[in-house]
Design an enzyme around this catalytic site. Structure first.
Site, short mmCIF file in Angstrom:
data_model
loop_
_atom_site.label_atom_id
_atom_site.label_comp_id
_atom_site.label_asym_id
_atom_site.label_seq_id
_atom_site.Cartn_x
_atom_site.Cartn_y
_atom_site.Cartn_z
N ASP A 92 -12.14 31.30 21.29
CA ASP A 92 -12.42 30.31 20.42
C ASP A 92 -12.71 28.67 20.53
OD1 ASP A 92 -11.95 28.80 17.69
OD2 ASP A 92 -9.97 29.09 17.64
N PHE A 93 -14.03 28.31 19.64
CA PHE A 93 -14.83 27.69 20.12
C PHE A 93 -13.54 26.17 20.39
CE2 PHE A 93 -18.49 30.00 18.97
CZ PHE A 93 -18.36 31.09 20.58
N LYS A 150 -31.81 23.46 17.35
CA LYS A 150 -31.71 22.39 15.80
C LYS A 150 -30.73 23.09 15.11
CE LYS A 150 -35.03 22.81 12.63
NZ LYS A 150 -34.90 24.97 12.44
N HIS A 184 -38.21 25.83 18.78
CA HIS A 184 -39.27 27.39 18.69
C HIS A 184 -40.13 27.37 18.87
CE1 HIS A 184 -38.63 28.37 14.41
NE2 HIS A 184 -39.74 29.28 14.97
N LYS A 195 -43.89 29.43 21.27
CA LYS A 195 -44.90 30.16 20.84
C LYS A 195 -46.51 29.99 21.65
CE LYS A 195 -43.43 29.86 15.90
NZ LYS A 195 -43.21 31.19 15.15
N GLU A 242 -44.97 29.45 4.60
CA GLU A 242 -43.19 30.98 4.86
C GLU A 242 -43.22 31.62 3.32
OE1 GLU A 242 -40.43 29.92 7.37
OE2 GLU A 242 -40.39 27.64 6.24
N ASP A 253 -35.79 20.45 7.36
CA ASP A 253 -36.16 21.80 8.21
C ASP A 253 -37.42 22.03 8.95
OD1 ASP A 253 -34.41 24.15 8.15
OD2 ASP A 253 -36.29 25.12 6.79
N HIS A 272 -40.91 21.51 13.57
CA HIS A 272 -41.73 21.69 14.18
C HIS A 272 -43.15 21.51 13.65
CE1 HIS A 272 -39.00 24.85 14.87
NE2 HIS A 272 -38.70 24.75 13.64
N LYS A 286 -47.64 34.13 4.63
CA LYS A 286 -47.02 33.42 5.83
C LYS A 286 -48.12 32.93 6.83
CE LYS A 286 -43.84 33.72 8.80
NZ LYS A 286 -42.92 31.72 9.45
C1 BG6 Z 1 -36.91 27.65 11.24
C2 BG6 Z 1 -36.51 27.22 9.44
O1 BG6 Z 1 -36.22 26.36 12.33
O2 BG6 Z 1 -38.28 27.46 11.39
C3 BG6 Z 1 -36.39 28.16 8.82
O3 BG6 Z 1 -34.63 26.64 9.92
C4 BG6 Z 1 -37.84 28.96 8.64
O4 BG6 Z 1 -36.68 27.15 7.69
C5 BG6 Z 1 -37.67 28.95 10.43
O5 BG6 Z 1 -37.90 29.73 8.34
C6 BG6 Z 1 -39.61 28.90 10.48
O6 BG6 Z 1 -40.06 29.72 11.83
P1 BG6 Z 1 -41.29 30.38 12.24
O7 BG6 Z 1 -40.96 30.49 13.44
O8 BG6 Z 1 -41.11 32.55 11.14
O9 BG6 Z 1 -42.34 30.08 11.81
#
Ligand code: BG6
Length: 487
Positions: free
Chosen positions: A88-89, A142, A172, A176, A210, A229, A234, A340
């Site tokens: 339990d954190f 994040k 992330h 890529k 997206e 977000d 990103h 997308k």
């Molecule tokens: C996340 C966001 O960091 O990145 C999401 O919180 C978003 O809302 C996602 O959908 C998009 O990542 P990717 O790799 O699908 O472009």
């Protein structure tokens, strides 16, 4: 290399762990890229044995990785790395069990796949239980805060227990392949590098569109919106990779230093410019891939009342430095858009003097960097029309570099695979420094506060479209248009 490492995942039964972290670790194992001596410990609140955890995870991954499938032999050997501990954190006594599990002289990496509100308590309990030494690394997901002040608080609390050189903040997008390829494109190709400035480039577009909506995350997303977000992290990271000065080397400090400099050169969008240079949108009901989808205000989890949270942002930004003076950077990102696609478009200036027929537009070069899907790079070249009727006509033709089709590999690695390898190898070059986070929040805070002061309401757009009409006006006002070509 990745020797004697314990990777300890907090939040191991969560969505991120199931959809991204464990699949990435399994793929690395299957590809022979995880050293034998890497152990993986999953931590979650649920009471279960390691055996139960492994069998549950196998079922989950069979669904998540349906297309590629799990190899029986690989899964068997992978599962031998897996261990489970109920923790339990928020309960400091549970961390004693963790301390007993740890073995001296191994590198420990804690991965916090938990809500950020737990970063402080977990770090403090780890410290209290004697689970941290000067080499212990942590990986943070994040969002790091929701503005500059709260991000500083998160960084302060984590910084009390961990040295900056051991903190790996994930964005992330940096994991890529195609984002890393921006470095190769720019700094390994003299021909590209020498044309990369305001003498040759007319403008830059960065689009991250997206088709998904908010995926059941109403309570998180409605308090955040698309600027926090996607743009704060990103899109600004992409902008840095496109526009930063050449780093002296690929060493983390060099790259991060250049990114910070770039973010500090971003001209603020403030109350004087916000109405001109920024657009906020929110999706209504519409159609995605032939299927009807609900509008943002009908999304599952919504309480009551209206919401002025943006699900779409378009911006015109300037980098106030020598290289980019006068070159606009148009950024746009949104949920529930027509397709997308993440890409960077570099449009070059027209030739100074046209001697061919066919108009000026036909004489421009354009570089289209496809980050996802169909990863690759297209260079639109100007070439003579093959025609007897029109002896001096010109047209644009495409040189196409298709990363997957042109290489021997059968797939493009997921971002988390690369990021795991880097953290295991102790290399921070694809992780975000505290200074970068703070510089990007500072810029976003100013924009957010300008929106608040001017009471800027979201403009609606139909799901499946490219955003509200105002986003078109933002760029068309300058005699340019969004690039919507290609696959
Ligand atoms: C996340 C966001 O960091 O990145 C999401 O919180 C978003 O809302 C996602 O959908 C998009 O990542 P990717 O790799 O699908 O472009």
């Amino acid at each position: 290399m990745s020797k004697n490492t314990d990777l300890i995942i907090f939040g191991a039964s969560g969505d991120l762990a199931n959809r991204k972290l464990f699949p990435a670790l399994y793929r690395l194992h299957h590809a022979g890229l995880l050293e034998d001596n890497v152990r993986i410990l999953a931590l979650a609140r649920r009471a279960q044995t390691s055996r139960e955890f492994v069998s549950q995870l196998e079922n989950t991954l069979q669904n998540v990785m349906l297309a590629e499938g799990l190899d029986k032999g690989s899964w068997k050997s992978f599962s031998r790395r897996l261990h489970f501990l109920k923790v339990d954190f928020t309960n400091k006594r549970d961390f004693k069990d963790l301390q007993h599990w740890l073995v001296k002289k191994r590198t420990v990496i804690y991965y916090f796949a938990t809500p950020p509100s737990l970063y402080g308590p977990i770090s403090s309990h780890l410290n209290g239980a004697g689970c941290i030494d000067s080499q212990t690394r942590i990986v943070l997901e994040k969002p790091i805060g929701h503005d500059l002040k709260s991000s500083q608080e998160v960084n302060d609390v984590v910084g009390k227990y961990f040295n900056e050189k051991n903190i790996y903040r994930i964005d992330h997008y940096l994991g890529k392949e195609t984002v890393q390829n921006l470095l190769a494109l720019r700094f390994a190709n003299r021909v590209i590098h020498s044309q990369w400035d305001n003498t040759c480039i007319d403008h830059v577009q960065i689009t991250a569109a997206e088709t998904v909506g908010i995926e059941g995350r109403w309570s998180y997303y409605d308090s955040v919106g698309q600027l926090r977000d996607m743009v704060q992290n990103h899109l600004l990271q992409l902008l840095c990779m496109v526009a930063m000065e050449p780093p002296n080397s690929l060493e983390a400090g060099e790259i991060r230093g250049e990114k910070v400099k770039l973010m500090r050169a971003l001209r603020p969008i403030n109350i004087d410019s916000v109405l001109q240079d920024a657009v906020r949108g929110q999706y209504d009901a519409g159609w995605i891939n032939g299927e009807p989808v609900v509008g943002y205000l009908e999304e599952e989890g919504r309480d009551s009342g209206k919401s002025n949270t943006e699900t779409f942002v378009a911006l015109k930004a300037y980098v106030d430095n020598w290289r980019w003076a006068g070159v606009p950077f148009y950024l746009r990102t949104g949920k529930r858009m027509g397709k997308k696609v993440t890409r960077v478009i570099i449009t070059y200036k027209e030739s100074p003097h046209t001697i061919f027929s066919g108009g000026q537009d036909g004489a421009r070069n354009r570089l289209v960097i496809r980050l996802q899907p169909n990863e690759g790079i297209e260079l639109e070249m100007v070439s003579k029309k093959q025609s007897l009727e029109e002896p001096l006509g010109i047209e644009r033709r495409i040189l196409n570099l298709d990363f997957l089709g042109d290489s021997a590999s059968v797939r493009i690695a997921d971002a988390y695979e690369r990021l795991f390898l880097e953290v295991i190898n102790g290399n921070q070059w694809l992780f975000v420094s505290r200074e970068e986070i703070e510089a990007s929040w500072k810029w976003c805070d100013e924009l957010l506060s300008a929106w608040r002061e001017k009471n800027v309401e979201v403009k609606s757009y139909g799901a499946g479209s490219w955003g509200p009409p105002k986003a078109e006006i933002l760029i068309e006002r300058d005699g340019r248009s969004w690039y919507e070509g290609g696959a």
